[in-house]
Scaffold this motif. Structure first.
Motif, PDB file in Angstrom:
ATOM      1  N   THR A  15       0.895  -1.281  -0.067  1.00  0.00           N
ATOM      2  CA  THR A  15      -0.062  -0.033  -0.143  1.00  0.00           C
ATOM      3  C   THR A  15       0.917   1.351  -0.016  1.00  0.00           C
ATOM      4  OG1 THR A  15      -1.582  -1.178   0.970  1.00  0.00           O
ATOM      5  CG2 THR A  15      -1.922   1.226   1.285  1.00  0.00           C
ATOM      6  N   ALA A  16       1.931   1.097   0.735  1.00  0.00           N
ATOM      7  CA  ALA A  16       2.855   2.391   0.769  1.00  0.00           C
ATOM      8  C   ALA A  16       3.303   2.784  -0.710  1.00  0.00           C
ATOM      9  CB  ALA A  16       4.058   2.173   1.723  1.00  0.00           C
ATOM     10  N   ILE A  17       3.960   1.812  -1.350  1.00  0.00           N
ATOM     11  CA  ILE A  17       4.172   2.239  -2.744  1.00  0.00           C
ATOM     12  C   ILE A  17       3.103   2.555  -3.673  1.00  0.00           C
ATOM     13  CG2 ILE A  17       5.145   1.019  -4.932  1.00  0.00           C
ATOM     14  CD1 ILE A  17       6.626  -0.696  -3.104  1.00  0.00           C
ATOM     15  N   TYR A  18       1.931   2.017  -3.523  1.00  0.00           N
ATOM     16  CA  TYR A  18       0.566   2.350  -4.200  1.00  0.00           C
ATOM     17  C   TYR A  18       0.292   3.839  -3.917  1.00  0.00           C
ATOM     18  CZ  TYR A  18      -4.356   2.858  -5.540  1.00  0.00           C
ATOM     19  OH  TYR A  18      -5.413   3.278  -5.953  1.00  0.00           O
ATOM     20  N   ASP A  19       0.235   4.270  -2.586  1.00  0.00           N
ATOM     21  CA  ASP A  19      -0.151   5.499  -2.198  1.00  0.00           C
ATOM     22  C   ASP A  19       0.909   6.534  -2.757  1.00  0.00           C
ATOM     23  OD1 ASP A  19      -2.365   4.483  -0.834  1.00  0.00           O
ATOM     24  OD2 ASP A  19      -1.365   4.438   1.121  1.00  0.00           O
ATOM     25  N   LYS A  20       2.137   6.318  -2.560  1.00  0.00           N
ATOM     26  CA  LYS A  20       3.145   7.257  -3.188  1.00  0.00           C
ATOM     27  C   LYS A  20       3.159   7.610  -4.694  1.00  0.00           C
ATOM     28  CE  LYS A  20       6.678   9.861  -2.449  1.00  0.00           C
ATOM     29  NZ  LYS A  20       6.478  11.407  -1.643  1.00  0.00           N
ATOM     30  N   PHE A  21       2.778   6.363  -5.456  1.00  0.00           N
ATOM     31  CA  PHE A  21       2.843   6.372  -6.675  1.00  0.00           C
ATOM     32  C   PHE A  21       1.549   7.310  -7.222  1.00  0.00           C
ATOM     33  CE2 PHE A  21       0.903   4.676 -10.752  1.00  0.00           C
ATOM     34  CZ  PHE A  21       2.139   5.056 -11.539  1.00  0.00           C
ATOM     35  N   MET A  22       0.289   7.156  -6.506  1.00  0.00           N
ATOM     36  CA  MET A  22      -0.828   7.800  -7.077  1.00  0.00           C
ATOM     37  C   MET A  22      -0.666   9.163  -6.518  1.00  0.00           C
ATOM     38  SD  MET A  22      -2.875   5.787  -8.691  1.00  0.00           S
ATOM     39  CE  MET A  22      -3.104   4.245  -9.083  1.00  0.00           C
ATOM     40  N   GLU A  23      -0.138   9.584  -5.309  1.00  0.00           N
ATOM     41  CA  GLU A  23       0.149  10.852  -5.185  1.00  0.00           C
ATOM     42  C   GLU A  23       1.000  11.724  -5.984  1.00  0.00           C
ATOM     43  OE1 GLU A  23       2.733  13.372  -1.849  1.00  0.00           O
ATOM     44  OE2 GLU A  23       2.099  11.108  -1.256  1.00  0.00           O
ATOM     45  N   GLU A  24       2.101  10.957  -6.479  1.00  0.00           N
ATOM     46  CA  GLU A  24       3.088  11.544  -7.675  1.00  0.00           C
ATOM     47  C   GLU A  24       2.302  11.605  -8.984  1.00  0.00           C
ATOM     48  OE1 GLU A  24       6.888   9.970  -7.368  1.00  0.00           O
ATOM     49  OE2 GLU A  24       7.001  10.345  -5.270  1.00  0.00           O
ATOM     50  N   VAL A  25       1.520  10.731  -9.274  1.00  0.00           N
ATOM     51  CA  VAL A  25       1.191  10.833 -10.620  1.00  0.00           C
ATOM     52  C   VAL A  25      -0.423  11.456 -10.892  1.00  0.00           C
ATOM     53  CG1 VAL A  25      -0.005   9.277 -12.547  1.00  0.00           C
ATOM     54  CG2 VAL A  25       2.059   8.512 -11.492  1.00  0.00           C
ATOM     55  N   HIS A  26      -1.131  11.623  -9.821  1.00  0.00           N
ATOM     56  CA  HIS A  26      -2.409  12.261  -9.779  1.00  0.00           C
ATOM     57  C   HIS A  26      -2.319  13.586  -8.588  1.00  0.00           C
ATOM     58  CE1 HIS A  26      -4.120   9.417 -12.392  1.00  0.00           C
ATOM     59  NE2 HIS A  26      -3.336   8.521 -11.612  1.00  0.00           N
ATOM     60  N   GLY A  27      -1.217  13.880  -8.081  1.00  0.00           N
ATOM     61  CA  GLY A  27      -1.171  14.966  -7.186  1.00  0.00           C
ATOM     62  C   GLY A  27      -1.255  16.387  -7.746  1.00  0.00           C
ATOM     63  N   ALA A  28      -1.004  17.309  -6.964  1.00  0.00           N
ATOM     64  CA  ALA A  28      -1.016  18.684  -7.293  1.00  0.00           C
ATOM     65  C   ALA A  28      -0.008  19.089  -8.490  1.00  0.00           C
ATOM     66  CB  ALA A  28      -0.921  19.759  -6.070  1.00  0.00           C
ATOM     67  N   SER A  29       1.162  18.344  -8.559  1.00  0.00           N
ATOM     68  CA  SER A  29       2.294  18.452  -9.186  1.00  0.00           C
ATOM     69  C   SER A  29       2.687  17.118 -10.069  1.00  0.00           C
ATOM     70  CB  SER A  29       3.292  19.114  -8.735  1.00  0.00           C
ATOM     71  OG  SER A  29       3.131  20.438  -8.048  1.00  0.00           O
ATOM     72  N   PRO A  30       1.792  16.656 -10.951  1.00  0.00           N
ATOM     73  CA  PRO A  30       1.754  15.442 -11.222  1.00  0.00           C
ATOM     74  C   PRO A  30       2.996  15.027 -12.260  1.00  0.00           C
ATOM     75  CG  PRO A  30      -0.038  16.668 -12.593  1.00  0.00           C
ATOM     76  CD  PRO A  30       0.479  17.428 -11.615  1.00  0.00           C
ATOM     77  N   VAL A  31       3.537  14.049 -12.084  1.00  0.00           N
ATOM     78  CA  VAL A  31       4.761  13.528 -13.039  1.00  0.00           C
ATOM     79  C   VAL A  31       4.552  12.448 -13.833  1.00  0.00           C
ATOM     80  CG1 VAL A  31       6.399  14.325 -11.138  1.00  0.00           C
ATOM     81  CG2 VAL A  31       5.890  12.090 -11.016  1.00  0.00           C
ATOM     82  N   TYR A  32       5.380  12.118 -14.801  1.00  0.00           N
ATOM     83  CA  TYR A  32       5.005  10.988 -15.617  1.00  0.00           C
ATOM     84  C   TYR A  32       5.186   9.633 -14.824  1.00  0.00           C
ATOM     85  CZ  TYR A  32       5.693  14.085 -19.620  1.00  0.00           C
ATOM     86  OH  TYR A  32       5.605  15.074 -20.617  1.00  0.00           O
ATOM     87  N   ALA A  33       4.452   8.492 -15.231  1.00  0.00           N
ATOM     88  CA  ALA A  33       4.505   7.318 -14.459  1.00  0.00           C
ATOM     89  C   ALA A  33       5.997   6.909 -14.213  1.00  0.00           C
ATOM     90  CB  ALA A  33       3.968   6.162 -15.120  1.00  0.00           C
ATOM     91  N   TRP A  34       6.778   6.960 -15.262  1.00  0.00           N
ATOM     92  CA  TRP A  34       8.113   6.690 -15.156  1.00  0.00           C
ATOM     93  C   TRP A  34       9.252   7.468 -14.597  1.00  0.00           C
ATOM     94  CZ3 TRP A  34       6.210   7.913 -20.323  1.00  0.00           C
ATOM     95  CH2 TRP A  34       6.842   8.944 -21.031  1.00  0.00           C
ATOM     96  N   GLU A  35       8.489   8.702 -13.997  1.00  0.00           N
ATOM     97  CA  GLU A  35       9.429   9.744 -13.172  1.00  0.00           C
ATOM     98  C   GLU A  35       9.148   9.577 -11.767  1.00  0.00           C
ATOM     99  OE1 GLU A  35      10.056  13.244 -16.547  1.00  0.00           O
ATOM    100  OE2 GLU A  35       8.602  13.407 -15.012  1.00  0.00           O
ATOM    101  N   THR A  36       8.326   8.741 -11.344  1.00  0.00           N
ATOM    102  CA  THR A  36       7.773   8.721  -9.805  1.00  0.00           C
ATOM    103  C   THR A  36       8.927   7.933  -9.000  1.00  0.00           C
ATOM    104  OG1 THR A  36       6.963   6.283 -10.254  1.00  0.00           O
ATOM    105  CG2 THR A  36       5.416   8.206 -10.410  1.00  0.00           C
ATOM    106  N   SER A  37       9.008   8.619  -7.773  1.00  0.00           N
ATOM    107  CA  SER A  37      10.290   8.157  -7.003  1.00  0.00           C
ATOM    108  C   SER A  37      10.233   6.799  -6.585  1.00  0.00           C
ATOM    109  CB  SER A  37      10.325   9.030  -5.769  1.00  0.00           C
ATOM    110  OG  SER A  37       8.953   8.736  -4.834  1.00  0.00           O
TER     111      SER A  37
END
Length: 314
Positions: free
Chosen positions: A102-124
């Motif tokens: 869940t931790a990886i999922y939450d971080k991924f969704m936060e970065e892809v769909h958050g206020a400053s979205p990034v590309y899926a392949w740019e997530t931390s």
């Protein structure tokens, strides 16, 4: 005269004979040890696929359908589906909560769909290697794909019989772009329909990269995220086997592929380092070992969800 004392020990000849016998015994034992190790690795692979199958079922229980093969429609051909490169991910990420990630999922969704979205392949978290998606028999499993595309695993979902000629629109298997397949849609029966299978991860070569299994750089049709049942397991069919429209596959002896293709044509074949076949998770959650010598019509029938075939003898 004092009798001479007998000295204990081996002669050189005796020592050499003993060493030779030990060498022969080791040589005889080694194949058995290797077989035992491979049996353990195959069992571990089977368990990984059972966990993925269970996660798929849990996702279905929650959403009343299996996850989409991929979310992105980079050509904007499917109404209502995101066509941004930021959406280039698929089924793997959305079942992570069902696999205790869940931790990886939450971080991924936060970065892809958050206020400053990034590309899926740019997530931390793109380089996080998740053991549950690795076959222990593949020495290249867990590769971090060149170009910062992230983690590449050994398990992909089945899209149907053939390549994605229609760029992922309503394929005849369970998974494709924006798919929402339900159990009720699997008219061939869940025990006769393939859900998830194995692939070989191909090492990158210099700046060239192979995207098969790269979960963070999906395409309209799923591209790197899906499997077909066109060729038999472990197929080495030359040039016409795996295909990738942009040419981001590297051809190897065990995993041959064609060069860049037009029309968005994708195909990926199930392969493994297991002797004689591959593990396949069926839609009912069971895992079967399918021999590479299986009759092709039987194998092809396993890929479709409603083809009306009766795959006897599989």
């Amino acid at each position: 005269m004092t009798p001479s004392k007998n000295r204990g020990g081996f002669t050189l000849v005796e020592l050499l004979v003993v060493i030779a016998i030990i060498g022969v015994l080791i040589a005889l034992l080694l194949p058995a040890v290797q077989q035992a190790r491979e049996a353990a690795r195959r069992m571990s692979c089977t368990n990984n696929q059972k966990q993925i199958g269970l996660a798929m079922h849990n996702y279905h229980d929650t959403h009343l359908n299996f996850p989409p093969g991929s979310f992105v429609d980079i050509n904007n051909w499917l109404p209502g589906i995101g066509h941004s490169n930021k959406m280039r991910y698929g089924w793997m990420q959305v079942i992570l909560p069902m696999m205790e990630q869940t931790a990886i999922y939450d971080k991924f969704m936060e970065e892809v769909h958050g206020a400053s979205p990034v590309y899926a392949w740019e997530t931390s978290i793109r380089a996080n290697v998740i053991e549950g998606f690795l076959c222990p028999s593949d020495p290249n499993g867990g590769k971090i794909t060149n170009g910062s595309y992230g983690f590449a695993g050994n398990y992909l979902a089945f899209s149907g019989l053939d390549g994605l000629y229609n760029l992922g629109r309503d394929e005849d298997g369970i998974f494709y772009c924006a798919s929402k397949t339900r159990f009720a849609d699997i008219l061939d029966g869940t025990t006769n329909t393939a859900l998830v299978g194995e692939i070989l991860v191909v090492p990158d070569q210099g700046t060239s990269h192979d995207r098969r299994g790269s979960y963070y750089v999906g395409t309209t049709g799923g591209g790197n995220l899906i499997l077909t049942t066109y060729f038999n397991p472990n197929s080495k069919a030359p040039t016409s086997s795996d295909r990738q429209a942009s040419g981001n596959f590297i051809s190897t002896e065990r995993a041959p592929c064609a060069g860049p293709t037009s029309g968005g044509f994708y195909r990926c074949t199930s392969r493994s380092y297991h002797t004689g076949g591959v593990n396949v998770t069926m839609a009912d959650g069971s895992v079967r070992f399918i021999a590479e010598t299986v009759d092709n019509p039987i194998w092809a029938a396993l890929g479709t969800r409603a083809g009306g075939e009766i795959p006897q003898g599989n």
